[in-house]
Write an enzyme that holds these catalytic residues in place. Structure first.
Site, PDB file in Angstrom:
ATOM      1  N   HIS A   1       0.867  -1.189   0.000  1.00  0.00           N
ATOM      2  CA  HIS A   1       0.000   0.000   0.000  1.00  0.00           C
ATOM      3  C   HIS A   1       0.898   1.230   0.000  1.00  0.00           C
ATOM      4  CE1 HIS A   1      -3.766   2.146   0.769  1.00  0.00           C
ATOM      5  NE2 HIS A   1      -3.014   2.961   1.488  1.00  0.00           N
TER       6      HIS A   1
ATOM      7  N   ASP B   1       1.133   5.277  -0.129  1.00  0.00           N
ATOM      8  CA  ASP B   1       0.413   6.533   0.096  1.00  0.00           C
ATOM      9  C   ASP B   1       1.134   7.677  -0.603  1.00  0.00           C
ATOM     10  OD1 ASP B   1      -1.774   5.749   1.762  1.00  0.00           O
ATOM     11  OD2 ASP B   1      -0.314   5.359   3.350  1.00  0.00           O
TER      12      ASP B   1
ATOM     13  N   HIS C   1      -2.498   4.577  -3.310  1.00  0.00           N
ATOM     14  CA  HIS C   1      -3.544   5.422  -2.713  1.00  0.00           C
ATOM     15  C   HIS C   1      -3.152   6.880  -2.947  1.00  0.00           C
ATOM     16  CE1 HIS C   1      -5.466   6.780   1.401  1.00  0.00           C
ATOM     17  NE2 HIS C   1      -5.958   7.427   0.368  1.00  0.00           N
TER      18      HIS C   1
ATOM     19  N   GLY D   1      -3.231  11.785   5.411  1.00  0.00           N
ATOM     20  CA  GLY D   1      -2.156  12.769   5.411  1.00  0.00           C
ATOM     21  C   GLY D   1      -0.959  12.437   6.283  1.00  0.00           C
ATOM     22  N   PHE D   2      -1.148  11.618   7.301  1.00  0.00           N
ATOM     23  CA  PHE D   2      -0.027  11.282   8.172  1.00  0.00           C
ATOM     24  C   PHE D   2      -0.137   9.838   8.633  1.00  0.00           C
ATOM     25  CE2 PHE D   2      -0.682  15.800   8.572  1.00  0.00           C
ATOM     26  CZ  PHE D   2       0.596  16.303   8.442  1.00  0.00           C
TER      27      PHE D   2
ATOM     28  N   ASP E   1      -8.031   1.837   6.092  1.00  0.00           N
ATOM     29  CA  ASP E   1      -6.675   2.386   6.105  1.00  0.00           C
ATOM     30  C   ASP E   1      -6.554   3.405   7.234  1.00  0.00           C
ATOM     31  OD1 ASP E   1      -4.194   3.438   5.456  1.00  0.00           O
ATOM     32  OD2 ASP E   1      -4.838   4.325   3.551  1.00  0.00           O
ATOM     33  N   GLY E   2      -5.643   3.154   8.176  1.00  0.00           N
ATOM     34  CA  GLY E   2      -5.365   4.116   9.239  1.00  0.00           C
ATOM     35  C   GLY E   2      -5.534   3.518  10.620  1.00  0.00           C
ATOM     36  N   GLY E   3      -4.432   3.327  11.319  1.00  0.00           N
ATOM     37  CA  GLY E   3      -4.508   2.819  12.685  1.00  0.00           C
ATOM     38  C   GLY E   3      -4.979   1.381  12.786  1.00  0.00           C
TER      39      GLY E   3
ATOM     40  N   SER F   1       2.049   1.501  10.697  1.00  0.00           N
ATOM     41  CA  SER F   1       2.810   1.587  11.954  1.00  0.00           C
ATOM     42  C   SER F   1       2.700   0.321  12.785  1.00  0.00           C
ATOM     43  CB  SER F   1       2.302   2.743  12.813  1.00  0.00           C
ATOM     44  OG  SER F   1       2.087   3.872  12.037  1.00  0.00           O
TER      45      SER F   1
HETATM   46 ZN    ZN Z   1      -3.374   4.795   2.379  1.00  0.00          ZN
END
Ligand code: ZN
Length: 211
Positions: free
Chosen positions: A24, A26, A57, A137-138, A170-172, A193
């Site tokens: 993936h 980003d 993405h 964004g992060f 997507d995210g966390g 992460s």
């Molecule tokens: Zn992504």
């Protein structure tokens, strides 16, 4: 791959090759999102070593300008933000079609503050949909709990329309929430992460997979 170690990218690419299902990537432009990530040289370098599909993405304005180039890099999946298309004044269905015409799977993404209903008119034209479970964004942000309900609602609508397009989250994402996300109807899990910062990345991938 945003959470990978860019000084030892080869090692982290090999980790994905051996243990995960896709890469993936980003892509951030500093305009649609405040951050800038990486561009074509890095994507091309990863593509040279990758034995799993590339999932690109795009967190950028005017994604339609770059679709062909990312497809040429070997992307198997390309997604872009509905918000970006609406703000650009371009048609999301046309961009989805453009991605498909490159032989690439086309995905539409929304941030956590966009109602999932906004995706409904485009589901037929999409090969997959991506719900952000943090704001784009992060890397390294905390998972937003309302995502479970959003996945459930979207899944119901996909079934109601007689479609099969998978929901990506997507995210966390980590082994702590992957089970509940899968139960809600998510099928593709983007873990950055939680994997790359884990003491044992392989164990974390296996833990997510087992949920
Ligand atoms: Zn992504």
């Amino acid at each position: 791959m945003l959470s990978a170690d860019f000084l030892h990218l080869e090692q982290d690419v090999e980790l994905v090759n051996r243990h995960a299902d896709l890469f993936h990537l980003d892509i951030m432009d500093g305009t649609f999102v405040p951050n800038i990530s990486f561009g074509f040289p890095v994507v091309e370098a990863i593509a040279r070593m990758a034995r799993k599909p590339l999932d690109v993405h795009l967190m950028i304005v005017h994604p339609e300008k770059y679709v062909a180039r990312f497809a040429a890099c070997g992307a198997a999946m390309i997604s872009f933000h509905l918000e970006a298309a609406l703000q650009d004044g371009t048609r999301p269905d046309e961009i989805l079609q453009q991605i498909r015409s490159c032989g690439t799977k086309a995905g539409l993404v929304i941030n956590p503050d966009i109602p999932v209903e906004r995706l409904y008119p485009y589901l037929k034209a999409a090969d997959f949909v991506l719900l952000m479970s943090v704001f784009a964004g992060f890397g390294g942000q905390r998972f937003i709990e309302t995502t479970y309900d959003r996945v459930r609602t979207l899944k119901e609508e996909i079934q109601r329309q007689g479609l099969t397009c998978p929901i990506e989250v997507d995210g966390g994402v980590s082994s702590a929430n992957a089970g509940a996300l899968a139960a809600a109807g998510a099928e593709i899990f983007v873990a950055g992460s939680s994997v790359f910062k884990a003491a044992d990345p392989v164990a974390e991938i296996e833990a997510i997979r087992s949920k």
